[in-house]
Write an enzyme that holds these catalytic residues in place. Structure first.
Site, PDB file in Angstrom:
ATOM      1  N   ASP A 162      44.023  42.334  41.953  1.00 36.42           N
ATOM      2  CA  ASP A 162      43.096  41.227  42.213  1.00 36.42           C
ATOM      3  C   ASP A 162      43.763  39.888  41.902  1.00 36.42           C
ATOM      4  O   ASP A 162      44.845  39.852  41.316  1.00 36.42           O
ATOM      5  CB  ASP A 162      41.816  41.385  41.364  1.00 36.42           C
ATOM      6  CG  ASP A 162      42.136  41.760  39.915  1.00 36.42           C
ATOM      7  OD1 ASP A 162      43.282  41.525  39.473  1.00 36.42           O
ATOM      8  OD2 ASP A 162      41.257  42.298  39.231  1.00 36.42           O
ATOM      9  N   ASN A 174      32.379  45.000  30.439  1.00 32.79           N
ATOM     10  CA  ASN A 174      31.164  45.324  31.209  1.00 32.79           C
ATOM     11  C   ASN A 174      31.386  46.496  32.175  1.00 32.79           C
ATOM     12  O   ASN A 174      30.507  46.841  32.947  1.00 32.79           O
ATOM     13  CB  ASN A 174      30.669  44.096  31.977  1.00 32.79           C
ATOM     14  CG  ASN A 174      31.580  43.704  33.137  1.00 32.79           C
ATOM     15  OD1 ASN A 174      32.673  44.253  33.296  1.00 32.79           O
ATOM     16  ND2 ASN A 174      31.145  42.757  33.941  1.00 32.79           N
ATOM     17  N   HIS A 225      33.855  46.695  34.552  1.00 32.03           N
ATOM     18  CA  HIS A 225      34.497  46.447  35.855  1.00 32.03           C
ATOM     19  C   HIS A 225      35.893  47.067  35.902  1.00 32.03           C
ATOM     20  O   HIS A 225      36.586  47.176  34.890  1.00 32.03           O
ATOM     21  CB  HIS A 225      34.534  44.944  36.208  1.00 32.03           C
ATOM     22  CG  HIS A 225      35.439  44.099  35.389  1.00 32.03           C
ATOM     23  ND1 HIS A 225      35.173  42.790  35.092  1.00 32.03           N
ATOM     24  CD2 HIS A 225      36.641  44.367  34.805  1.00 32.03           C
ATOM     25  CE1 HIS A 225      36.164  42.300  34.364  1.00 32.03           C
ATOM     26  NE2 HIS A 225      37.050  43.240  34.174  1.00 32.03           N
ATOM     27  N   GLU A 263      32.713  44.152  40.022  1.00 36.95           N
ATOM     28  CA  GLU A 263      31.733  44.002  38.949  1.00 36.95           C
ATOM     29  C   GLU A 263      30.631  45.061  39.072  1.00 36.95           C
ATOM     30  O   GLU A 263      30.290  45.475  40.191  1.00 36.95           O
ATOM     31  CB  GLU A 263      31.118  42.599  38.996  1.00 36.95           C
ATOM     32  CG  GLU A 263      32.121  41.461  38.776  1.00 36.95           C
ATOM     33  CD  GLU A 263      32.564  41.302  37.314  1.00 36.95           C
ATOM     34  OE1 GLU A 263      32.544  42.293  36.552  1.00 36.95           O
ATOM     35  OE2 GLU A 263      32.937  40.179  36.942  1.00 36.95           O
TER      36      GLU A 263
END
Ligand code: PGA
Length: 243
Positions: free
Chosen positions: A56, A124, A126, A131
């Site tokens: 990414d 979280n 990801h 996400e």
């Protein structure tokens, strides 16, 4: 844990010195690239002929920005080893047309299957910058490279890398889960710290864990979480290791 992850990379490169390595960035990867650099210096491994493909990149961001993932990989992988900058592939965070940049990245991933993908996981949950969804559906497994809005939790967690005055992008070009599942042969997920244990346990218990560890990918046994005890540090090819 770092040694175990780098052992897997070393073994894969010994088997194929010109393989495609899936690269990742972030705090978790720093000691891994540090150990890779030590082994290159020692002469036990060479990255000269490997190509690396990053998961990414922030958007928008200049490639030379100190917090771009291209800069991270230049600093932690290219400048410290014999890896060639021409063999470093990162999504174009400075593209004038992000949709076209996403399509281009899909093409690149499709043409360059990844033998081994190093990656971390966000607090979280990801993976890359995919996400977590409030209401996840099966479509997540066929998701392609796209421009993703980063969540508050991700922005907060990554703000530690940005110095005062540096603008933190709120979006990123990220591979999709479909992209990963189609192009990657083996995943090496590394996660340190108690704050990641819930995310790792969630992935392990989810359909994603089963997909990652499926027979196609040669996992030796089903995934297993650590029950959130907080001591899980590394999973290698989804053979989870408590250390
Ligand atoms: P970190 O990021 O290694 O900086 O914790 C991991 C990730 O977000 O995938």
């Amino acid at each position: 844990a770092v040694l175990l992850a780098v052992d897997l990379v070393e073994k894969a490169i010994q088997e194929n010195p010109s393989l495609n390595l899936g690269a990742a960035t972030g705090g978790t990867m720093e000691p891994i690239y540090g150990e890779l650099a030590r082994r290159v210096k020692k002469g036990s491994i060479s990255l000269r002929n490997i190509k690396t493909f990053q998961l990414d990149e922030y958007f928008p961001i200049a490639p030379t920005h100190p917090q771009s993932y291209r800069s991270f990989l230049m600093k932690h992988l290219v400048e410290t080893t014999d890896a060639s900058p021409e063999n470093l592939y990162v999504p174009d965070g400075a593209a004038s047309d992000p949709a076209a940049a996403c399509e281009e990245w899909e093409r690149i991933m499709c043409e360059n299957p990844i033998a081994l993908q190093l990656h971390g996981i966000g607090v979280n949950g990801h993976i890359a910058f995919i996400e977590p969804r409030k209401n996840p559906t099966r479509e997540i497994f066929s998701m392609r490279t796209s421009l993703e809005e980063l969540t508050f939790s991700t922005l907060q967690s990554n703000s530690r890398f940005f110095k005062p005055g540096e603008v933190q992008p709120t979006r990123a070009i990220t591979v999709g889960m479909g992209t990963l599942l189609e192009s990657v042969a083996h995943f090496v997920l590394v996660a340190f710290g108690k704050e990641k244990s819930a995310a790792v346990a969630r992935v392990a218990a989810s359909r994603l864990g089963l997909v990652f560890a499926g027979p196609k990918r040669g996992a030796t046994r089903p995934v297993r979480g650590d029950g959130g005890s907080g001591h899980l540090e590394l999973s290698a090819s989804f053979k989870f290791v408590d250390v």
